[in-house]
Design a protein around this motif. Structure first.
Motif, PDB file in Angstrom:
ATOM      1  N   ILE A 183     -14.669  -8.332  -8.537  1.00 25.83           N
ATOM      2  CA  ILE A 183     -14.952  -8.947  -9.840  1.00 25.83           C
ATOM      3  C   ILE A 183     -13.788  -8.602 -10.773  1.00 25.83           C
ATOM      4  N   ASN A 184     -12.994  -9.610 -11.140  1.00 24.66           N
ATOM      5  CA  ASN A 184     -11.834  -9.384 -12.006  1.00 24.66           C
ATOM      6  C   ASN A 184     -11.850 -10.358 -13.170  1.00 24.66           C
ATOM      7  N   THR A 185     -10.886 -10.195 -14.070  1.00 28.78           N
ATOM      8  CA  THR A 185     -10.948 -10.934 -15.332  1.00 28.78           C
ATOM      9  C   THR A 185      -9.822 -11.956 -15.431  1.00 28.78           C
ATOM     10  N   HIS A 191       1.723  -6.351  -7.503  1.00 34.67           N
ATOM     11  CA  HIS A 191       0.409  -5.967  -6.988  1.00 34.67           C
ATOM     12  C   HIS A 191       0.407  -4.443  -6.873  1.00 34.67           C
ATOM     13  N   LEU A 192      -0.636  -3.811  -7.425  1.00 35.98           N
ATOM     14  CA  LEU A 192      -0.617  -2.342  -7.487  1.00 35.98           C
ATOM     15  C   LEU A 192      -0.525  -1.690  -6.115  1.00 35.98           C
ATOM     16  N   SER A 193      -1.144  -2.299  -5.111  1.00 31.15           N
ATOM     17  CA  SER A 193      -1.156  -1.655  -3.784  1.00 31.15           C
ATOM     18  C   SER A 193       0.238  -1.587  -3.181  1.00 31.15           C
ATOM     19  N   THR A 210     -14.528 -18.758 -24.414  1.00 33.65           N
ATOM     20  CA  THR A 210     -13.489 -18.994 -25.436  1.00 33.65           C
ATOM     21  C   THR A 210     -12.930 -17.651 -25.905  1.00 33.65           C
ATOM     22  N   ALA A 211     -11.770 -17.734 -26.575  1.00 34.22           N
ATOM     23  CA  ALA A 211     -11.195 -16.554 -27.244  1.00 34.22           C
ATOM     24  C   ALA A 211     -10.813 -16.987 -28.660  1.00 34.22           C
ATOM     25  N   LYS A 212     -10.449 -16.008 -29.484  1.00 35.58           N
ATOM     26  CA  LYS A 212      -9.962 -16.287 -30.850  1.00 35.58           C
ATOM     27  C   LYS A 212     -10.927 -17.197 -31.629  1.00 35.58           C
ATOM     28  N   GLY A 254      -2.376  -6.206 -12.356  1.00 31.23           N
ATOM     29  CA  GLY A 254      -3.073  -5.011 -11.890  1.00 31.23           C
ATOM     30  C   GLY A 254      -3.474  -5.139 -10.432  1.00 31.23           C
ATOM     31  N   GLY A 255      -4.671  -4.687 -10.125  1.00 28.00           N
ATOM     32  CA  GLY A 255      -5.131  -4.762  -8.742  1.00 28.00           C
ATOM     33  C   GLY A 255      -5.871  -6.052  -8.436  1.00 28.00           C
ATOM     34  N   SER A 256      -5.921  -6.971  -9.405  1.00 27.03           N
ATOM     35  CA  SER A 256      -6.775  -8.145  -9.195  1.00 27.03           C
ATOM     36  C   SER A 256      -6.365  -8.955  -7.969  1.00 27.03           C
ATOM     37  N   LYS A 302     -11.112 -20.885 -30.937  1.00 21.43           N
ATOM     38  CA  LYS A 302      -9.922 -21.757 -31.044  1.00 21.43           C
ATOM     39  C   LYS A 302      -9.165 -21.856 -29.725  1.00 21.43           C
ATOM     40  N   VAL A 303      -9.446 -20.933 -28.816  1.00 21.68           N
ATOM     41  CA  VAL A 303      -8.795 -20.966 -27.501  1.00 21.68           C
ATOM     42  C   VAL A 303      -9.891 -21.136 -26.447  1.00 21.68           C
ATOM     43  N   SER A 304      -9.708 -22.137 -25.570  1.00 19.85           N
ATOM     44  CA  SER A 304     -10.648 -22.303 -24.464  1.00 19.85           C
ATOM     45  C   SER A 304     -10.119 -21.516 -23.276  1.00 19.85           C
ATOM     46  N   GLY A 343     -12.975  -4.714 -12.197  1.00 20.63           N
ATOM     47  CA  GLY A 343     -11.745  -4.383 -12.948  1.00 20.63           C
ATOM     48  C   GLY A 343     -12.006  -3.442 -14.115  1.00 20.63           C
ATOM     49  N   VAL A 344     -11.092  -3.460 -15.095  1.00 19.76           N
ATOM     50  CA  VAL A 344     -11.243  -2.557 -16.236  1.00 19.76           C
ATOM     51  C   VAL A 344     -11.825  -3.297 -17.438  1.00 19.76           C
ATOM     52  N   GLY A 345     -12.333  -2.549 -18.398  1.00 21.64           N
ATOM     53  CA  GLY A 345     -12.722  -3.120 -19.682  1.00 21.64           C
ATOM     54  C   GLY A 345     -14.214  -3.275 -19.851  1.00 21.64           C
TER      55      GLY A 345
HETATM   56  O1  0RQ Z   1      -7.400 -10.275 -27.932  1.00 17.05           O
HETATM   57  O2  0RQ Z   1      -8.789  -8.614 -29.108  1.00 17.05           O
HETATM   58  O3  0RQ Z   1      -6.686  -9.532 -30.130  1.00 17.05           O
HETATM   59  O4  0RQ Z   1      -8.705 -10.996 -29.880  1.00 17.05           O
HETATM   60  O5  0RQ Z   1      -6.992 -11.193 -25.019  1.00 17.05           O
HETATM   61  O6  0RQ Z   1      -9.479 -10.099 -24.222  1.00 17.05           O
HETATM   62  O7  0RQ Z   1     -11.875 -10.743 -23.939  1.00 17.05           O
HETATM   63  O8  0RQ Z   1     -11.258  -8.531 -25.062  1.00 17.05           O
HETATM   64  O9  0RQ Z   1     -11.023  -8.933 -22.571  1.00 17.05           O
HETATM   65  O10 0RQ Z   1      -9.910  -6.638 -22.729  1.00 17.05           O
HETATM   66  O11 0RQ Z   1     -10.943  -7.530 -20.570  1.00 17.05           O
HETATM   67  O12 0RQ Z   1      -8.819  -8.456 -21.446  1.00 17.05           O
HETATM   68  C1  0RQ Z   1      -7.436 -10.691 -18.801  1.00 17.05           C
HETATM   69  C2  0RQ Z   1      -6.230  -9.476 -20.621  1.00 17.05           C
HETATM   70  C3  0RQ Z   1      -8.725  -9.592 -20.617  1.00 17.05           C
HETATM   71  C4  0RQ Z   1      -7.550  -8.147 -18.933  1.00 17.05           C
HETATM   72  C5  0RQ Z   1      -7.468  -9.491 -19.739  1.00 17.05           C
HETATM   73  C6  0RQ Z   1      -7.249 -12.307 -25.887  1.00 17.05           C
HETATM   74  C7  0RQ Z   1      -8.533 -11.923 -26.583  1.00 17.05           C
HETATM   75  C8  0RQ Z   1      -8.299 -10.453 -26.849  1.00 17.05           C
HETATM   76  C9  0RQ Z   1      -8.408  -9.294 -24.591  1.00 17.05           C
HETATM   77  P1  0RQ Z   1      -7.945  -9.812 -29.388  1.00 17.05           P
HETATM   78  P2  0RQ Z   1     -10.971  -9.561 -24.028  1.00 17.05           P
HETATM   79  P3  0RQ Z   1     -10.216  -7.780 -21.836  1.00 17.05           P
HETATM   80  C10 0RQ Z   1      -7.913  -4.530 -13.543  1.00 17.05           C
HETATM   81  C11 0RQ Z   1      -7.737  -5.693 -12.631  1.00 17.05           C
HETATM   82  C12 0RQ Z   1      -5.818  -8.307 -15.569  1.00 17.05           C
HETATM   83  C13 0RQ Z   1      -6.455  -8.812 -14.319  1.00 17.05           C
HETATM   84  C14 0RQ Z   1      -7.466  -7.827 -13.833  1.00 17.05           C
HETATM   85  C15 0RQ Z   1      -6.476  -8.007 -17.901  1.00 17.05           C
HETATM   86  C16 0RQ Z   1      -7.529 -10.020 -25.613  1.00 17.05           C
HETATM   87  O13 0RQ Z   1      -8.801  -8.039 -18.313  1.00 17.05           O
HETATM   88  O14 0RQ Z   1      -5.353  -7.635 -18.199  1.00 17.05           O
HETATM   89  O15 0RQ Z   1      -8.658  -8.035 -13.968  1.00 17.05           O
HETATM   90  N1  0RQ Z   1      -6.774  -8.364 -16.632  1.00 17.05           N
HETATM   91  N2  0RQ Z   1      -6.967  -6.756 -13.214  1.00 17.05           N
HETATM   92  O16 0RQ Z   1      -8.730 -12.686 -27.738  1.00 17.05           O
HETATM   93  C17 0RQ Z   1      -4.849 -15.986 -25.769  1.00 17.05           C
HETATM   94  C18 0RQ Z   1      -6.241 -16.682 -24.028  1.00 17.05           C
HETATM   95  C19 0RQ Z   1      -6.968 -15.467 -24.181  1.00 17.05           C
HETATM   96  C20 0RQ Z   1      -6.527 -14.557 -25.139  1.00 17.05           C
HETATM   97  C21 0RQ Z   1      -8.265 -13.721 -24.102  1.00 17.05           C
HETATM   98  N3  0RQ Z   1      -6.579 -17.584 -23.104  1.00 17.05           N
HETATM   99  N4  0RQ Z   1      -5.193 -16.890 -24.839  1.00 17.05           N
HETATM  100  N5  0RQ Z   1      -5.470 -14.803 -25.937  1.00 17.05           N
HETATM  101  N6  0RQ Z   1      -7.361 -13.497 -25.066  1.00 17.05           N
HETATM  102  N7  0RQ Z   1      -8.047 -14.933 -23.550  1.00 17.05           N
HETATM  103  C22 0RQ Z   1      -6.620  -3.919 -14.072  1.00 17.05           C
HETATM  104  C23 0RQ Z   1      -6.093  -2.805 -13.207  1.00 17.05           C
HETATM  105  O17 0RQ Z   1      -5.804  -3.044 -12.103  1.00 17.05           O
HETATM  106  C24 0RQ Z   1      -5.851  -1.441 -13.745  1.00 17.05           C
END
Ligand code: 0RQ
Length: 496
Positions: A350-352, A104-106, A396-398, A377-379, A401-403, A258-260
């Motif tokens: 709100i995190n991912t 955990h980042l904190s 889904t992802a990929k 990360g900080g999630s 193909k991935v749920s 979060g980021v992204g």
């Molecule tokens: O890979 O681009 O090669 O296809 O994961 O996924 O949808 O582009 O989303 O960049 O936000 O990443 C959770 C990794 C998501 C990130 C995670 C594959 C998908 C793609 C990236 P490709 P997206 P994002 C902030 C606080 C940490 C928790 C958090 C993360 C790549 O948001 O690291 O929020 N979060 N922390 O295809 C296989 C699955 C998949 C998968 C997605 N189920 N299986 N591959 N992908 N789901 C961070 C800080 O604190 C700084």
């Protein structure tokens, strides 16, 4: 200080094989660039001469490619913590070339102070300014800077002129006392200041100053796609309804995101929503959308650990410091992500998720339970202490193909006890007050991609008894299908 000015190569020579090195910054913002790259070149030369060379690394979070990327490609990382997101480092971690532990980042700064992780031999710090009496003004990211500066035996400064000296005043720098003397961290609103605008170090510890004018390794954001936009709109719709129902106070509550790209889109949608009033941000990473919303008067104040924005946005902030100075504040990560402060302020988080299970457990880190993606990360800091914790993910992802939703997550970062709401492009699963069976119904009906609904309904209806109907013979059928057939839609359950 003038006598300490030298090249990146000369500065890198202060670091010895086996040293533990702390780095400033948080995401590429505020990270040193030229000394790590010189260190990587040195490691390569040592390896070619048949000598070992690797360091232990403490960072605020992910860094830039010239830090994590260069050192990973030079095979020069003995261990690394916390969050990272570099593809070459990820490869090194997953092939056992470095020992990575995800924290955990904190908690990193305090665990360093507690002595849990060994010494900090050297701190490498990006600064906008350094004075003769040892005042260091950081740049656009802070991370664990105050702690590594105090603990390190030697400090190397990268003085980066891309960041004007006038940003002095944007930071709030402080370290808490440690138990048994810890007191409350007295932040009662996101804009409260409790520290100094600089870090005071013993000037004797500064062994090198390297001049640079390198920009951050920051990419621009991808344009919004339909899925990302729909997720953002669903988050805004959910929060607007909470406000209407009186479950969020009428003045609204601070937001962490979060980021992204999804996080950026969510904030954009919140800013556009007519029901939601202008709001504050209490977060770790301040992204581009926050800067845009400040200009429109939709974000009043943002407290974070880094200004992790595109090069064009940082230019805009630095050219308009008079406008932004009283609206932005950068803190050490143990304050930006403090569980105590997050719970006190009532932060909406709100995190991912990488994947979620139908009972509401979240995996943010491990693909198929084994391969590290980035880290949590900080999630966790935010989720566990949130007013309302939200997780977003595309369904889904990929290419489908991935749920993102499976019967049982292959790794747990956030448990059902902390996760309150899950949102995809299809809709909103509000899990508050629901039992595991109710949660499964709510997630399948509202969030899951239609291709996967029949398979998950079938799983839920397998007649398993108990509080949480997990079928231990089949709970990883989705992951097995992904590994063996490359497509989770081909998942099969064994006969009862
Ligand atoms: O890979 O681009 O090669 O296809 O994961 O996924 O949808 O582009 O989303 O960049 O936000 O990443 C959770 C990794 C998501 C990130 C995670 C594959 C998908 C793609 C990236 P490709 P997206 P994002 C902030 C606080 C940490 C928790 C958090 C993360 C790549 O948001 O690291 O929020 N979060 N922390 O295809 C296989 C699955 C998949 C998968 C997605 N189920 N299986 N591959 N992908 N789901 C961070 C800080 O604190 C700084």
């Amino acid at each position: 200080m003038k006598t300490k000015i030298m090249s990146a190569e000369e500065a890198a020579a202060f670091i010895q094989n086996g040293d533990n090195v702390g780095f400033s910054g948080f995401t590429p913002a505020g990270c040193p660039k030229v000394v790590p790259a010189a260190l990587a070149r040195r490691a390569k030369a040592e390896h070619e001469a048949g000598r070992p060379f690797a360091i232990g690394m403490f960072t605020g979070a992910s860094t830039g490619d010239r830090l994590d990327g260069e050192l990973a490609r030079a095979n020069a990382i003995k261990f690394r913590t916390p969050y990272q997101s570099n593809k070459d480092l990820r490869k090194l971690i997953n092939t056992g070339g470095t020992q990575y532990f995800d924290m955990h980042l904190s908690m990193l700064a305090q665990e360093l102070r507690y002595g849990f992780l060994g010494p900090v031999d050297v701190a490498i710090v990006e600064a906008a300014d350094v004075t003769e009496d040892g005042q260091i003004v950081p740049t656009s990211g802070v991370g664990i800077l105050p702690t590594i500066c105090r603990m390190a035996k030697k400090i190397i400064i990268e003085l980066n002129e891309k960041h004007p000296k006038e940003i002095r005043g944007i930071h709030d720098l402080v370290e808490p006392l440690d138990p048994p003397h810890r007191k409350e961290l007295p932040i009662y609103t996101p804009s409260d200041r409790i520290g100094k605008p600089y870090i005071q170090v013993d000037p004797e510890k500064i062994v090198a100053i390297v001049h640079t004018s390198e920009p951050n390794d920051e990419g621009d954001f991808a344009p919004l796609d339909e899925v990302t936009k729909a997720i953002g709109d669903n988050v805004a719709r959910f929060l607007a309804n909470e406000l209407k129902c009186g479950r969020i106070p009428k003045e609204f509550l601070p937001i962490q995101s979060g980021v992204g790209n999804v996080a950026n889109a969510v904030l954009g949608s919140l800013g556009d929503n007519e029901v939601i009033p202008a709001f504050d941000i209490y977060t770790e990473v301040i992204q581009d959308s926050v800067i845009a919303l400040m200009k429109k008067g939709r974000v009043r104040f943002a407290s974070g650990c880094s200004l992790s924005v595109s090069r064009s946005a940082i230019k805009e902030v630095y050219s308009n410091l008079d406008f932004f100075r009283d609206k932005l504040l950068l803190r050490p990560v143990e304050y930006s992500n403090s569980p105590e402060i997050v719970r006190r302020l009532g932060v909406i988080t709100i995190n991912t998720a990488l994947e979620a299970d139908i009972f509401g457990n979240i995996n943010s880190t491990h693909v198929n339970g084994t391969r590290m993606m980035n880290g949590l990360g900080g999630s966790g800091d935010f989720t566990r202490n949130a007013f309302i914790s939200i997780f977003t993910t595309p369904s889904t992802a990929k290419e489908g193909k991935v749920s993102a939703f499976v019967p049982m997550v292959s790794h747990v970062d956030h448990s059902e006890h902390s996760v309150k709401v899950i949102i995809t492009e299809y809709g909103i699963a509000d899990l508050r007050g629901l039992s595991p069976r109710q949660r499964a119904r709510c997630i399948i009906d509202n969030c899951v991609h239609p291709d996967y609904r029949p398979l998950l309904n079938e799983y839920l209806e397998r007649g398993i008894e108990g509080q949480t109907p997990q079928d231990l013979d089949n709970c990883f059928a989705f992951h097995k299908a992904a590994i063996e057939k490359g497509d989770m839609r081909l998942a099969e359950y064994s006969k009862k």
